[in-house]
Design a protein around this motif. Sequence first.
Motif, PDB file in Angstrom:
ATOM      1  N   ALA A 238       1.096  -1.091   0.062  1.00  0.00           N
ATOM      2  CA  ALA A 238       0.380  -0.119   0.227  1.00  0.00           C
ATOM      3  C   ALA A 238       1.070   1.576   0.372  1.00  0.00           C
ATOM      4  CB  ALA A 238      -0.789  -0.044   1.488  1.00  0.00           C
ATOM      5  N   LYS A 239       1.723   1.483   1.371  1.00  0.00           N
ATOM      6  CA  LYS A 239       2.499   2.248   0.599  1.00  0.00           C
ATOM      7  C   LYS A 239       3.659   2.321  -0.606  1.00  0.00           C
ATOM      8  CE  LYS A 239       5.303   1.268   4.754  1.00  0.00           C
ATOM      9  NZ  LYS A 239       5.731   1.061   5.676  1.00  0.00           N
ATOM     10  N   GLN A 240       3.661   1.443  -1.125  1.00  0.00           N
ATOM     11  CA  GLN A 240       4.517   1.102  -2.462  1.00  0.00           C
ATOM     12  C   GLN A 240       3.981   1.983  -3.374  1.00  0.00           C
ATOM     13  OE1 GLN A 240       7.239  -2.317  -2.622  1.00  0.00           O
ATOM     14  NE2 GLN A 240       5.970  -2.240  -4.169  1.00  0.00           N
ATOM     15  N   ALA A 241       1.982   1.511  -3.138  1.00  0.00           N
ATOM     16  CA  ALA A 241       1.272   2.418  -4.103  1.00  0.00           C
ATOM     17  C   ALA A 241       1.510   3.434  -4.035  1.00  0.00           C
ATOM     18  CB  ALA A 241       0.154   1.418  -4.458  1.00  0.00           C
ATOM     19  N   VAL A 242       1.318   4.198  -3.029  1.00  0.00           N
ATOM     20  CA  VAL A 242       1.432   6.098  -2.437  1.00  0.00           C
ATOM     21  C   VAL A 242       2.050   6.103  -3.251  1.00  0.00           C
ATOM     22  CG1 VAL A 242       1.034   7.887  -1.108  1.00  0.00           C
ATOM     23  CG2 VAL A 242      -0.043   5.521  -0.707  1.00  0.00           C
ATOM     24  N   GLU A 243       3.632   5.334  -3.383  1.00  0.00           N
ATOM     25  CA  GLU A 243       4.829   6.357  -3.238  1.00  0.00           C
ATOM     26  C   GLU A 243       4.923   6.403  -5.078  1.00  0.00           C
ATOM     27  OE1 GLU A 243       8.246   4.844  -1.981  1.00  0.00           O
ATOM     28  OE2 GLU A 243       7.363   4.639   0.044  1.00  0.00           O
TER      29      GLU A 243
ATOM     30  N   LEU B 204      -3.426  -1.684  -8.962  1.00  0.00           N
ATOM     31  CA  LEU B 204      -5.019  -0.636  -8.792  1.00  0.00           C
ATOM     32  C   LEU B 204      -5.255   0.414  -8.146  1.00  0.00           C
ATOM     33  CD1 LEU B 204      -7.468  -3.737  -8.330  1.00  0.00           C
ATOM     34  CD2 LEU B 204      -7.323  -3.550 -10.098  1.00  0.00           C
ATOM     35  N   ILE B 205      -4.007   0.478  -7.368  1.00  0.00           N
ATOM     36  CA  ILE B 205      -4.356   2.184  -7.012  1.00  0.00           C
ATOM     37  C   ILE B 205      -3.603   2.757  -7.830  1.00  0.00           C
ATOM     38  CG2 ILE B 205      -3.385   3.842  -5.089  1.00  0.00           C
ATOM     39  CD1 ILE B 205      -3.733   1.866  -3.028  1.00  0.00           C
TER      40      ILE B 205
ATOM     41  N   PRO C  48      -7.186   0.534 -22.400  1.00  0.00           N
ATOM     42  CA  PRO C  48      -7.414   0.964 -20.813  1.00  0.00           C
ATOM     43  C   PRO C  48      -6.628   1.837 -19.951  1.00  0.00           C
ATOM     44  CG  PRO C  48      -7.001  -1.091 -20.763  1.00  0.00           C
ATOM     45  CD  PRO C  48      -6.871  -0.946 -22.493  1.00  0.00           C
ATOM     46  N   THR C  49      -6.479   2.383 -19.162  1.00  0.00           N
ATOM     47  CA  THR C  49      -5.996   3.816 -18.751  1.00  0.00           C
ATOM     48  C   THR C  49      -4.189   2.507 -18.004  1.00  0.00           C
ATOM     49  OG1 THR C  49      -7.349   5.344 -18.285  1.00  0.00           O
ATOM     50  CG2 THR C  49      -5.081   5.087 -17.202  1.00  0.00           C
ATOM     51  N   GLU C  50      -3.287   2.959 -18.154  1.00  0.00           N
ATOM     52  CA  GLU C  50      -2.044   2.346 -17.767  1.00  0.00           C
ATOM     53  C   GLU C  50      -1.659   2.829 -16.406  1.00  0.00           C
ATOM     54  OE1 GLU C  50      -1.443  -0.279 -18.142  1.00  0.00           O
ATOM     55  OE2 GLU C  50      -2.424  -0.926 -20.230  1.00  0.00           O
ATOM     56  N   PRO C  51      -0.874   2.077 -15.439  1.00  0.00           N
ATOM     57  CA  PRO C  51      -0.585   2.707 -14.351  1.00  0.00           C
ATOM     58  C   PRO C  51       0.314   3.229 -14.558  1.00  0.00           C
ATOM     59  CG  PRO C  51      -0.614   0.427 -14.116  1.00  0.00           C
ATOM     60  CD  PRO C  51      -1.427   0.509 -15.132  1.00  0.00           C
TER      61      PRO C  51
END
Length: 425
Positions: A60-65, A210-211, A422-425
């Motif tokens: 989750a922290k990696q996703a925010v970063e 997903l984030i 689709p929108t890519e992360p």
Amino acid sequence: MNFNVRTDRNLIRPAYKSNRFVLAEIVAPPARREHGRPPVNLAFVLDRSGSMNGDKIRLAKQAVEASIARLHDEDRFAIVVYDEQVDVVVGSTRATADARRMAVDRLKEIDARGSTNLGEGWLRGCEQVAAALSAEGVNRCLLLTDGLANVGITDRDELARHAGELRARGVSTTTFGVGDDFDEVLLQAMASGGGGHFYYIASATSIEDLITSEVGETLDIVAREVVVQVTAPDGVQVESLSPYPTRDGRGRTEIVVGDLTSDERVSIVLRLNFPYGQVGHSTGAVVRLADRDDVFTDGSVKLAWEYATDQENDSQDRDREVDRAVARTFASRARQEAVGRNRAGDYKAAQRAVEATARRIRKYAGRDPELRAVVSELEGEAHQFMAPMALPALKVAYASASYVMRSRMPDGKVVKEPGRPPTEP
């Protein structure tokens, strides 16, 4: 850009109140990058309760970063974490390089502990967004949890109501449920009322994908506060079967779709209930697409129905595209009802909900292969609800149904116009 509206049938019965279904299909315009994009104002709200320990909190922290690394200096972000206590790790700030580095350093200090005060954590994140509300941009709170709201506000209806109120003030909410123990009904209700999206994350390894995908969609928004407006004569009742909030006012019904990304495809199923009438008389409705910034300028679509005899009604042609959309919607609603019944231990009622919907669709399926496939799938699934189902299976069934009704892909991501990725992360 495209807006298409069609009805399943054009004749209605005079002797009792007829229902007719309407399918509204929206395709958002492509992004016009020469004009830049609207700024975004985000809050990341992370559950740090004890159950988030290990890979969940780390990823989750990696996703925010990864998400804040995509922001520009004119964007804003905040980071809030919660267990039974709520901490603002980073107050709302412009997404400068220094601010992003500071955020990464502070995230390193976050670890999992304690209970789940979901309500207060989420509201604190919304406060950060509201404090720096952007009239020109997109203001959104992203809430991630793997557990139940067991401290503070725990009532589903109250949290969903707060989400709707915040949306009315300009702050939308997207929710992410991780693993098997979160409340999917609550998170979907908060996202629906809050004008964002609901995601089921079965494995912690998908958190970052997903984030960051949701953040990518937010950066790609081309139309804000999109609504479908239906104007109909007195006595005609308009209901949205798709899970979007509905509001009435000034002689029309508005279905609140929310923000759309470039090239996004959305289908909305409506049910219109007509009053008694006389054979040969006509009635109609006007369906219009609108948004906050007048991006959609295609005008309105007029629909007409005529009161006719029972024999004429029985023999009239059907629009199969509308029938298919209606069937998919009712099938998804039945699956979500069955999930709730199964979870409550009412297994016979769960089975009945699915079987009754299958019978209803079979009545008008005829030889249409897609409609017959929906019936077959429902009949095949009905027996599964007759015994206690494992939590992962319940989560998958509920989330999959939610995605179908909201025109999302099987993983919850946006559906694009064919030929567009689709929108890519």
